[in-house]
Scaffold this motif. Structure first.
Motif, PDB file in Angstrom:
ATOM      1  N   ALA A  35      -4.400  -4.526  42.566  1.00 60.57           N
ATOM      2  CA  ALA A  35      -5.510  -5.476  42.618  1.00 60.57           C
ATOM      3  C   ALA A  35      -6.837  -4.807  42.279  1.00 60.57           C
ATOM      4  CB  ALA A  35      -5.591  -6.108  44.000  1.00 60.57           C
ATOM      5  N   SER A  36      -7.770  -5.626  41.848  1.00 61.34           N
ATOM      6  CA  SER A  36      -9.093  -5.119  41.493  1.00 61.34           C
ATOM      7  C   SER A  36      -9.810  -4.584  42.732  1.00 61.34           C
ATOM      8  CB  SER A  36      -9.920  -6.235  40.861  1.00 61.34           C
ATOM      9  OG  SER A  36     -10.234  -7.205  41.842  1.00 61.34           O
ATOM     10  N   PRO A  37     -10.782  -3.714  42.524  1.00 63.82           N
ATOM     11  CA  PRO A  37     -11.547  -3.190  43.674  1.00 63.82           C
ATOM     12  C   PRO A  37     -12.256  -4.299  44.448  1.00 63.82           C
ATOM     13  CG  PRO A  37     -12.014  -1.916  41.696  1.00 63.82           C
ATOM     14  CD  PRO A  37     -11.161  -3.069  41.278  1.00 63.82           C
ATOM     15  N   GLU A  38     -12.662  -5.362  43.753  1.00 67.11           N
ATOM     16  CA  GLU A  38     -13.330  -6.473  44.430  1.00 67.11           C
ATOM     17  C   GLU A  38     -12.386  -7.159  45.414  1.00 67.11           C
ATOM     18  OE1 GLU A  38     -13.273  -6.296  40.998  1.00 67.11           O
ATOM     19  OE2 GLU A  38     -15.304  -5.537  40.704  1.00 67.11           O
ATOM     20  N   LEU A  42     -12.617  -7.345  49.476  1.00 71.51           N
ATOM     21  CA  LEU A  42     -12.557  -8.596  50.238  1.00 71.51           C
ATOM     22  C   LEU A  42     -11.473  -8.533  51.309  1.00 71.51           C
ATOM     23  CD1 LEU A  42     -13.036 -11.462  47.614  1.00 71.51           C
ATOM     24  CD2 LEU A  42     -14.531 -10.887  49.522  1.00 71.51           C
ATOM     25  N   GLU A  43     -10.325  -7.949  50.972  1.00 71.60           N
ATOM     26  CA  GLU A  43      -9.246  -7.793  51.953  1.00 71.60           C
ATOM     27  C   GLU A  43      -9.708  -6.931  53.127  1.00 71.60           C
ATOM     28  OE1 GLU A  43      -6.225  -8.927  52.468  1.00 71.60           O
ATOM     29  OE2 GLU A  43      -5.993 -10.081  50.632  1.00 71.60           O
ATOM     30  N   ASN A  44     -10.387  -5.837  52.819  1.00 71.72           N
ATOM     31  CA  ASN A  44     -10.894  -4.958  53.881  1.00 71.72           C
ATOM     32  C   ASN A  44     -11.904  -5.681  54.752  1.00 71.72           C
ATOM     33  OD1 ASN A  44      -9.277  -2.880  52.958  1.00 71.72           O
ATOM     34  ND2 ASN A  44     -10.909  -1.927  51.755  1.00 71.72           N
ATOM     35  N   ARG A  97     -11.381 -18.148  51.748  1.00 75.62           N
ATOM     36  CA  ARG A  97     -11.442 -19.106  50.644  1.00 75.62           C
ATOM     37  C   ARG A  97     -11.538 -18.361  49.315  1.00 75.62           C
ATOM     38  NH1 ARG A  97     -13.873 -22.857  52.868  1.00 75.62           N
ATOM     39  NH2 ARG A  97     -15.892 -21.907  53.082  1.00 75.62           N
ATOM     40  N   GLN A  98     -12.375 -17.321  49.262  1.00 77.69           N
ATOM     41  CA  GLN A  98     -12.510 -16.539  48.034  1.00 77.69           C
ATOM     42  C   GLN A  98     -11.199 -15.838  47.689  1.00 77.69           C
ATOM     43  OE1 GLN A  98     -15.875 -13.913  48.242  1.00 77.69           O
ATOM     44  NE2 GLN A  98     -17.326 -15.580  48.537  1.00 77.69           N
ATOM     45  N   LEU A  99     -10.512 -15.290  48.679  1.00 81.47           N
ATOM     46  CA  LEU A  99      -9.238 -14.618  48.433  1.00 81.47           C
ATOM     47  C   LEU A  99      -8.189 -15.602  47.934  1.00 81.47           C
ATOM     48  CD1 LEU A  99      -9.109 -12.143  51.423  1.00 81.47           C
ATOM     49  CD2 LEU A  99      -9.173 -11.545  49.001  1.00 81.47           C
ATOM     50  N   LYS A 100      -8.209 -16.802  48.458  1.00 84.90           N
ATOM     51  CA  LYS A 100      -7.251 -17.823  48.042  1.00 84.90           C
ATOM     52  C   LYS A 100      -7.479 -18.220  46.582  1.00 84.90           C
ATOM     53  CE  LYS A 100      -5.286 -22.030  49.951  1.00 84.90           C
ATOM     54  NZ  LYS A 100      -5.480 -23.097  50.929  1.00 84.90           N
ATOM     55  N   LEU A 101      -8.737 -18.240  46.173  1.00 85.73           N
ATOM     56  CA  LEU A 101      -9.060 -18.628  44.798  1.00 85.73           C
ATOM     57  C   LEU A 101      -8.787 -17.515  43.793  1.00 85.73           C
ATOM     58  CD1 LEU A 101     -12.376 -20.577  45.410  1.00 85.73           C
ATOM     59  CD2 LEU A 101     -10.150 -21.527  44.786  1.00 85.73           C
ATOM     60  N   GLY A 102      -8.729 -16.277  44.246  1.00 84.63           N
ATOM     61  CA  GLY A 102      -8.404 -15.184  43.341  1.00 84.63           C
ATOM     62  C   GLY A 102      -9.589 -14.314  42.998  1.00 84.63           C
ATOM     63  N   SER A 103      -9.398 -13.504  41.967  1.00 87.96           N
ATOM     64  CA  SER A 103     -10.370 -12.461  41.649  1.00 87.96           C
ATOM     65  C   SER A 103     -11.719 -12.994  41.185  1.00 87.96           C
ATOM     66  CB  SER A 103      -9.812 -11.519  40.586  1.00 87.96           C
ATOM     67  OG  SER A 103      -9.508 -12.250  39.422  1.00 87.96           O
TER      68      SER A 103
END
Length: 141
Positions: A35-38, A42-44, A97-103
């Motif tokens: 996954a991208s660093p972004e 977000l996961e962290n 919500r941002q994680l659900k929508l993706g990168s």
């Protein structure tokens, strides 16, 4: 902490959160290995906020209980703790919500407080600033 509390709510090994239950792990929505660093950031942040929300819920419950057994409620303290919990919970919901929508979930930053917001957001989750113009339908001409 009194012994009976430690017996009822034993601390897990290595826990330093005052005996509060451990936060839920990231789960199935976790960013894949490549996954991208972004997304990893977000996961962290989500993991950190989940832990914060769990700790604040634990603290709010404990404070409320202590006030109840002493029959002396301080609403200013409860409201402050609840507001801190609500702010962390709102940020956690936006990140999920941002994680659900993706990168490319983040559509921009709020002009008022610089918090990131996702596509389709009408108001900032953090400060309430209006992000999109709302139109009222015109009645027949």
């Amino acid at each position: 902490m009194p012994d009976f509390v430690n017996k009822l709510f034993p601390r897990s090994s290595g826990a330093s959160n005052g005996g509060a239950p451990a936060a839920v792990s990231a789960g199935p929505g976790s960013a894949p290995a490549g996954a991208s660093p972004e997304l990893r950031a977000l996961e962290n942040r989500r993991t950190e906020l989940a832990r914060t929300v769990a700790d604040r819920q634990w603290d709010l419950g404990g404070v409320t209980y202590e006030m109840a057994i002493r029959d002396h409620f301080r609403m200013d303290v409860l409201v402050r703790l609840a507001a801190e919990l609500q702010k962390a919970d709102a940020e956690l919901a936006e990140i999920e919500r941002q994680l659900k929508l993706g990168s490319d979930a983040a559509a921009g930053q709020c002009p008022g407080c610089r918090a990131e917001f996702s596509r389709g957001a009408t108001f900032c989750w953090s400060c309430g600033t209006q992000l999109m113009e709302t139109r009222t339908p015109e009645l027949g001409s």
